[in-house]
Design a protein around this motif. Structure first.
Motif, short mmCIF file in Angstrom:
data_model
loop_
_atom_site.label_atom_id
_atom_site.label_comp_id
_atom_site.label_asym_id
_atom_site.label_seq_id
_atom_site.Cartn_x
_atom_site.Cartn_y
_atom_site.Cartn_z
N TYR A 40 42.94 151.90 2.60
CA TYR A 40 43.70 151.40 2.00
C TYR A 40 43.48 150.20 2.10
O TYR A 40 43.77 149.39 0.60
N LEU A 41 42.64 149.71 2.35
CA LEU A 41 41.83 147.73 2.62
C LEU A 41 40.85 147.80 1.04
O LEU A 41 41.36 146.84 0.29
N ALA A 42 40.22 149.33 0.83
CA ALA A 42 39.64 148.55 -0.64
C ALA A 42 40.46 148.84 -1.32
O ALA A 42 39.88 148.28 -2.68
N PRO A 70 48.94 145.36 6.13
CA PRO A 70 48.37 146.54 5.28
C PRO A 70 48.88 148.39 5.99
O PRO A 70 48.60 148.12 6.61
N GLY A 71 48.94 148.44 4.73
CA GLY A 71 49.46 149.84 5.10
C GLY A 71 50.94 150.19 5.26
O GLY A 71 51.06 151.32 6.15
N GLU A 72 51.69 148.93 5.71
CA GLU A 72 53.23 149.02 6.41
C GLU A 72 54.24 148.05 5.39
O GLU A 72 53.80 147.13 4.85
N GLU A 73 55.28 148.09 5.91
CA GLU A 73 56.03 147.68 5.01
C GLU A 73 56.73 145.86 5.96
O GLU A 73 56.88 145.19 5.78
N GLU A 74 56.73 146.20 7.15
CA GLU A 74 56.70 145.28 7.82
C GLU A 74 55.85 143.68 8.13
O GLU A 74 54.61 143.51 7.60
N THR A 75 56.56 142.87 7.49
CA THR A 75 55.80 141.37 7.59
C THR A 75 55.29 141.56 9.41
O THR A 75 55.57 141.51 9.50
N ILE A 76 54.15 139.98 9.08
CA ILE A 76 53.77 139.64 9.93
C ILE A 76 54.36 139.14 11.01
O ILE A 76 54.35 139.38 12.05
N ALA A 77 55.09 137.85 10.31
CA ALA A 77 56.22 137.64 11.27
C ALA A 77 57.06 138.31 11.62
O ALA A 77 57.58 138.16 12.78
N GLY A 78 57.49 139.16 11.21
CA GLY A 78 58.57 140.65 12.06
C GLY A 78 57.97 140.99 13.29
O GLY A 78 58.89 141.13 14.31
#
Length: 149
Positions: A40-42, A70-78
């Motif tokens: 999924y990163l490629a 990556p691969g999810e809807e959640e933000t890193i800050a969340g």
């Protein structure tokens, strides 16, 4: 002395920015290697030149927009916020338990007429201070597993 301290404090942001740049450069240069291993990163790989990618990263970081996982809807800050709340809850629980246990053991040691209680409480407190908390935590988790099973 004041000038020395102020100079050292002025160097801190510069050093932190350089360390951040080095880490970002490492991650940016090895992104194709990671993309070869993660499918999924490629698909999301958009290799920009390093200066433009770092400028985009810094603009997002200054807005506290750290991107999405990556691969999810959640933000890193969340994700960081939810993990921080959970960690804070565990810290409060551990602090409360340690204060209660320390007060109870301290009062027991002071009120004891014999030296035996004082000796084992001194040994217990010395071991508690000498051992790293992650080791004690691992031992307690193992004890709970043995107790449950």
């Amino acid at each position: 002395m004041t000038r020395f301290v102020l100079r050292r404090l002025a160097i801190i942001p510069i050093v932190l920015l350089l360390i951040n740049l080095l880490g970002f450069t490492y991650a940016h240069l090895f992104l194709p290697v990671r993309a070869a291993r993660i499918p999924y990163l490629a698909a999301q790989l958009d290799q920009q030149p390093l200066p433009r990618a770092y400028a985009t990263y810094l603009q997002g970081a200054l807005r506290l927009g750290l991107g999405t996982i990556p691969g999810e809807e959640e933000t890193i800050a969340g994700a960081i916020a939810s993990a921080s709340v959970a960690s804070l809850g565990l810290v409060v629980l551990a602090l409360t338990a340690s204060v209660a246990a320390g007060l109870a053991l301290g009062i027991r040691a002071v009120r004891s007429k014999t030296l035996t209680a004082s000796r084992w409480l001194t040994l217990l407190s010395t071991l508690g201070l000498a051992m790293p908390s992650f080791y004690i935590g691992s031992l307690l988790i193992t004890a709970v597993f043995f107790y449950i099973l």
